[in-house]
Design a protein around this motif. Structure first.
Motif, short mmCIF file in Angstrom:
data_model
loop_
_atom_site.label_atom_id
_atom_site.label_comp_id
_atom_site.label_asym_id
_atom_site.label_seq_id
_atom_site.Cartn_x
_atom_site.Cartn_y
_atom_site.Cartn_z
N PHE A 1 25.25 -19.92 -55.76
CA PHE A 1 23.90 -19.59 -56.20
C PHE A 1 22.91 -20.63 -55.67
O PHE A 1 23.21 -21.81 -55.59
N GLY A 2 21.74 -20.19 -55.34
CA GLY A 2 20.70 -21.07 -54.83
C GLY A 2 19.73 -20.29 -53.97
O GLY A 2 19.88 -19.09 -53.77
N VAL A 3 18.71 -20.98 -53.47
CA VAL A 3 17.72 -20.34 -52.62
C VAL A 3 17.47 -21.18 -51.38
O VAL A 3 17.70 -22.40 -51.37
N LYS A 4 17.00 -20.50 -50.34
CA LYS A 4 16.60 -21.17 -49.10
C LYS A 4 15.10 -20.96 -48.90
O LYS A 4 14.58 -19.89 -49.16
N LEU A 5 14.44 -22.01 -48.43
CA LEU A 5 13.02 -21.95 -48.15
C LEU A 5 12.81 -22.34 -46.69
O LEU A 5 13.22 -23.44 -46.29
N ASN A 6 12.22 -21.45 -45.90
CA ASN A 6 12.04 -21.70 -44.47
C ASN A 6 10.63 -21.36 -44.03
O ASN A 6 9.98 -20.49 -44.62
N VAL A 7 10.17 -22.04 -42.98
CA VAL A 7 8.88 -21.71 -42.37
C VAL A 7 9.15 -21.18 -40.97
O VAL A 7 10.02 -21.69 -40.26
N GLU A 8 8.44 -20.12 -40.60
CA GLU A 8 8.66 -19.51 -39.28
C GLU A 8 8.29 -20.48 -38.17
O GLU A 8 9.03 -20.63 -37.20
N GLU A 9 7.17 -21.16 -38.31
CA GLU A 9 6.73 -22.12 -37.29
C GLU A 9 5.75 -23.11 -37.93
O GLU A 9 4.82 -22.72 -38.62
N GLU A 10 6.01 -24.40 -37.73
CA GLU A 10 5.10 -25.41 -38.26
C GLU A 10 3.77 -25.36 -37.50
O GLU A 10 3.74 -25.06 -36.30
N VAL A 11 2.68 -25.66 -38.20
CA VAL A 11 1.36 -25.61 -37.59
C VAL A 11 0.74 -27.01 -37.58
O VAL A 11 1.13 -27.88 -38.35
N GLU A 12 -0.21 -27.19 -36.68
CA GLU A 12 -1.00 -28.43 -36.65
C GLU A 12 -2.46 -28.05 -36.83
O GLU A 12 -3.00 -27.25 -36.06
N VAL A 13 -3.08 -28.59 -37.86
CA VAL A 13 -4.49 -28.33 -38.10
C VAL A 13 -5.27 -29.64 -37.96
O VAL A 13 -4.72 -30.73 -38.13
N VAL A 14 -6.55 -29.51 -37.66
CA VAL A 14 -7.42 -30.67 -37.51
C VAL A 14 -8.21 -30.85 -38.80
O VAL A 14 -8.78 -29.89 -39.33
N ALA A 15 -8.22 -32.08 -39.30
CA ALA A 15 -8.90 -32.37 -40.57
C ALA A 15 -10.36 -31.93 -40.52
O ALA A 15 -11.08 -32.24 -39.57
N GLY A 16 -10.77 -31.19 -41.54
CA GLY A 16 -12.15 -30.75 -41.66
C GLY A 16 -12.51 -29.52 -40.85
O GLY A 16 -13.61 -29.00 -40.97
N LYS A 17 -11.58 -29.05 -40.01
CA LYS A 17 -11.88 -27.91 -39.13
C LYS A 17 -11.19 -26.64 -39.67
O LYS A 17 -10.65 -26.62 -40.75
N ASP A 18 -11.22 -25.56 -38.86
CA ASP A 18 -10.63 -24.29 -39.27
C ASP A 18 -9.13 -24.42 -39.50
O ASP A 18 -8.45 -25.21 -38.83
N GLY A 19 -8.62 -23.62 -40.43
CA GLY A 19 -7.21 -23.67 -40.76
C GLY A 19 -6.36 -22.79 -39.88
O GLY A 19 -6.85 -22.08 -39.00
N LYS A 20 -5.03 -22.82 -40.13
CA LYS A 20 -4.08 -21.97 -39.41
C LYS A 20 -3.12 -21.35 -40.42
O LYS A 20 -2.89 -21.88 -41.51
N THR A 21 -2.53 -20.21 -40.03
CA THR A 21 -1.66 -19.45 -40.93
C THR A 21 -0.20 -19.87 -40.77
O THR A 21 0.30 -19.99 -39.65
N VAL A 22 0.47 -20.11 -41.91
CA VAL A 22 1.90 -20.38 -41.91
C VAL A 22 2.62 -19.22 -42.60
O VAL A 22 2.07 -18.57 -43.50
#
Length: 708
Positions: free
Chosen positions: A304-325
């Motif tokens: 029993f347990g769960v896995k948590l994964n991200v499809e692709e890590e993102v790099e965002v610039v502080a104070g600027k537009d965001g990106k989708t994870v």
């Protein structure tokens, strides 16, 4: 070579060329009308509708129709005699029944004779392929037909296996053993290979901790040629062995094209319910007549347990537009998550942009955002919406945005009473748009025109500071605190600025042109007025504006940029604001006196190479009437000492002979020096800077300081 000889050679060559006979090339287009999937020793009948088409060129059609003859030879294929020849008046003659536009005569298992009766022929190919590479060859020698070889299949080798088995995605099963295995697909390589009564056997290894479980509804889906047919399977144990499942196919009607079946819902259970099943892959062997035995992975037994994964890590610039994870939460096994204990997500190192949450796989409404003051504080997974019959998988996405002051890793933290400990998943990083370096500024209460401090704003990449956007630098949070910034010097390198001004205690300017390289903006000579209401302590510097962040209240903060000392209120009767009195130092002696009272230092004064008396700074302050709490030590620049001395603020730096008096640079005759951890200053120079009288006795090596 003479001209006459050359002409002779040219004429000879011409005679040779004209003597070569010219052969007219045959001109027919040949090819099969369709492609069949072929199995060795399984006859291609006339009902299969396979024809070799031969179409003569327009110029040859009339001549060919008068009886052009060519031969068809077979490789790894045997023609069926009865399909081509028939009996008339007791004699075997060439037939027309299976071909059009031609008479076809069976000469042998590997050769046919074709006599054209039209300019376009369709010769039926009927016979049995053998192991190898079945092909048909047109022998058009002495004919108007084009010679050529044509393979009956795209595969290099034809086998005698008419069925093939595969498995879908392996499913997760918990250690209690209950669950379903992956779908099993059995496909025909030739039409008709699957029949009513066909038996498919699915076996677990004898070493497995699992058994098959009957009683559930096993469903069957028809594929390709069997799509839409009411195909079923009858399931039973073979010889009461629960590790071997026999599936008998029912409900198939004839089909002229290849088909297959997908078997769904086969369940397993623990061999012994009192023990947990070993974790790892679950494999089965699938067998059937005319099929290679297939060993397939159909499940995974997981704790029993769960896995948590991200499809692709993102790099965002502080104070600027965001990106989708895009994030996936998946149970290792059925019921890994308790349906009464929700899962909570928080994002560290960045922010979730409001209203960007989207669930792409999972029950409707299973995940919601939590907000406070119009900001997303977290996400909540409603476990009551999870399925009870499968290992759940929830896929969701959201936009990540970094604030101006945020840099480093962005981590999604999942917490629940289900978990022994929180699950942390790195989903990206925040890269700073600018770097800020600052030199602190020290001021005294109740003085105007105090200058100092330095702020350097440097881009991390070109064009990080966008054109037309503003930068606002605020040295104190609120001018009502009694701190007023009235002026500053602003310079830019490799980025152009305009509209520089100081208003309402803020330094403001606009980016006029973006940088080609790393732009730098330097702010110096910050002029500050303070009144008597300013409290003792430190004040922050903030850098904001639309050039720094898309959010109006988003700023970069430099802690403790402005240091404010308290006024000295002890008998401040001298003109310089210091306590009146007299103090005496003697070179080489630790004892010193203040107003006749003898005290002792932890190190004796000495005379430097520049013939200046050097005294530990803390005792100089004591003699000059400075309260001990108004002497501040800092590690900046290798050691900085700030002294709030009456109406003056004095700063000296280790290794430097430049002092700052109320923010103004003043040179001294000797440098500040640290020896054995003590900071020595030229005491005479310090007296001069603070307007304290001094007398020097060369005979007694004594310095006397008087503050009148």
């Amino acid at each position: 070579m003479k001209l006459r000889q050359k002409l002779a050679m040219v004429l000879a060559s011409a005679m040779i060329v004209t003597a070569v006979p010219v052969t007219t090339m045959a001109a027919s287009q040949n090819g099969f009308n369709k492609t069949l999937s072929i199995v060795a020793d399984q006859e291609i009948t006339s009902g299969s509708g396979l024809f070799l088409n031969v179409e003569y060129s327009d110029a040859d059609k009339a001549a060919a129709a008068k009886g052009d003859v060519f031969f068809i030879n077979a490789t790894d294929f045997e023609f069926t005699k009865e399909a081509y020849n028939h009996t008339e008046d007791g004699k075997v003659v060439a037939g027309h029944t299976t071909s059009t536009g031609a008479k076809v005569e069976w000469l042998s298992k590997t050769q046919l004779k074709v006599t054209a009766e039209a300019g376009k022929l369709a010769v039926a190919i009927v016979g049995t392929p053998k192991k190898g590479t079945p092909a048909i060859t047109v022998d058009g020698e002495d004919s108007l037909a084009t010679s050529g070889k044509y393979a009956l299949t795209g595969s290099e080798v034809v086998t005698d296996k008419a069925l093939v088995a595969t498995a879908g995605s392996a499913k997760n099963i918990s250690v209690d053993g209950e669950g379903q295995i992956a779908d099993i697909t059995v496909e025909e390589k030739t039409a008709g290979a699957l029949k009513n009564g066909s038996v498919i056997t699915v076996s677990l290894p004898n070493s497995s901790d699992l058994d098959f479980k009957l009683g559930s509804d096993i469903k069957v889906e028809g594929l390709r040629g069997l799509a839409g047919q009411d195909v079923k399977v009858k399931a039973q144990y073979r010889d009461n062995d629960k590790k071997v499942l026999e599936l008998t196919v029912e409900g198939i009607t004839s089909s002229t094209s290849r088909g297959g079946i997908k078997i769904k819902g086969i369940e397993v259970q623990a061999e012994n319910p009192r023990y947990e099943v070993k974790t790892g892959e679950v494999k089965v062997t699938v067998k059937a007549d005319k099929m290679e035995d297939a060993k397939l992975v159909v499940a995974n037994v997981a704790d029993f347990g769960v896995k948590l994964n991200v499809e692709e890590e993102v790099e965002v610039v502080a104070g600027k537009d965001g990106k989708t994870v895009k994030v996936t939460l998946e149970e290792n096994a059925i019921a890994s998550l308790n349906k009464r204990q929700d899962v909570y997500f928080e994002l560290e190192g960045a922010n979730i942009v409001k209203d960007t949450l989207k669930v792409t796989e999972g029950a409707e409404g299973i995940l919601t955002q939590e907000t406070e003051k119009d900001e997303v504080t977290g996400l909540t997974l409603d476990t009551a919406k999870l399925s009870d019959t499968k290992a759940n998988k929830v896929v969701f996405e959201f936009e990540v945005e970094g604030k101006a002051s945020q840099t480093g890793d962005v981590v999604l933290v999942a917490s629940s009473r289900n978990f022994e400990k929180d699950i942390e998943l790195k989903v990206g990083t925040v890269k700073e748009a600018v770097k800020v370096e600052a030199e602190a500024m020290t001021v005294k209460v109740g003085l105007k025109g105090q200058k100092g401090g330095k702020v350097v704003i440097t881009e991390t990449e070109a064009e990080m500071l966008p054109r037309g956007k503003e930068i606002v630098v605020e040295v104190a949070k609120d001018k009502a605190n009694g701190i007023h910034v009235v002026d500053a010097k602003v310079e830019a390198k490799d980025v152009q600025i305009k509209n520089v001004k100081v208003e309402d205690g803020k330094v403001k300017f606009v980016i006029d042109r973006t940088s080609n390289e790393l732009g730098t903006i330097t702010i110096t000579d910050i002029e500050v007025d303070t009144d008597r209401t300013v409290p003792e302590g430190e004040f922050d510097l903030t850098i904001g504006g639309s050039a720094i962040s898309k959010h109006a209240d988003d700023v970069i903060t430099v802690k403790d940029f402005l240091v404010v000392g308290t006024p000295n209120t002890e008998d401040n009767n001298a003109s310089n604001g210091l306590k009146k009195g007299t103090g005496i130092f003697k070179v080489g002696e630790r004892k010193y006196t203040i107003n006749g009272e003898t005290k002792e230092m932890d190190a004796a004064p000495y005379i430097s190479k520049a013939n200046r008396v050097m005294v530990p700074v803390r005792y100089v302050s004591d003699v000059f009437g400075v309260n001990g709490k108004d002497v501040l030590f800092s590690k900046e620049n290798g050691g900085t000492i700030t002294i709030f001395a009456g109406s003056r603020v004095l700063q000296v730096v280790n290794g430097s002979n430049i002092a700052l008096v109320n923010g103004v640079k003043v040179p001294m005759d000797e440098k500040v020096t640290i020896i054995d951890g003590r900071t020595y200053v030229p005491v005479g120079e310090m007296a001069r800077l603070l307007d304290v009288e001094v007398e020097w006795s060369n005979e007694t090596k004594t310095a006397t300081f008087t503050n009148r």
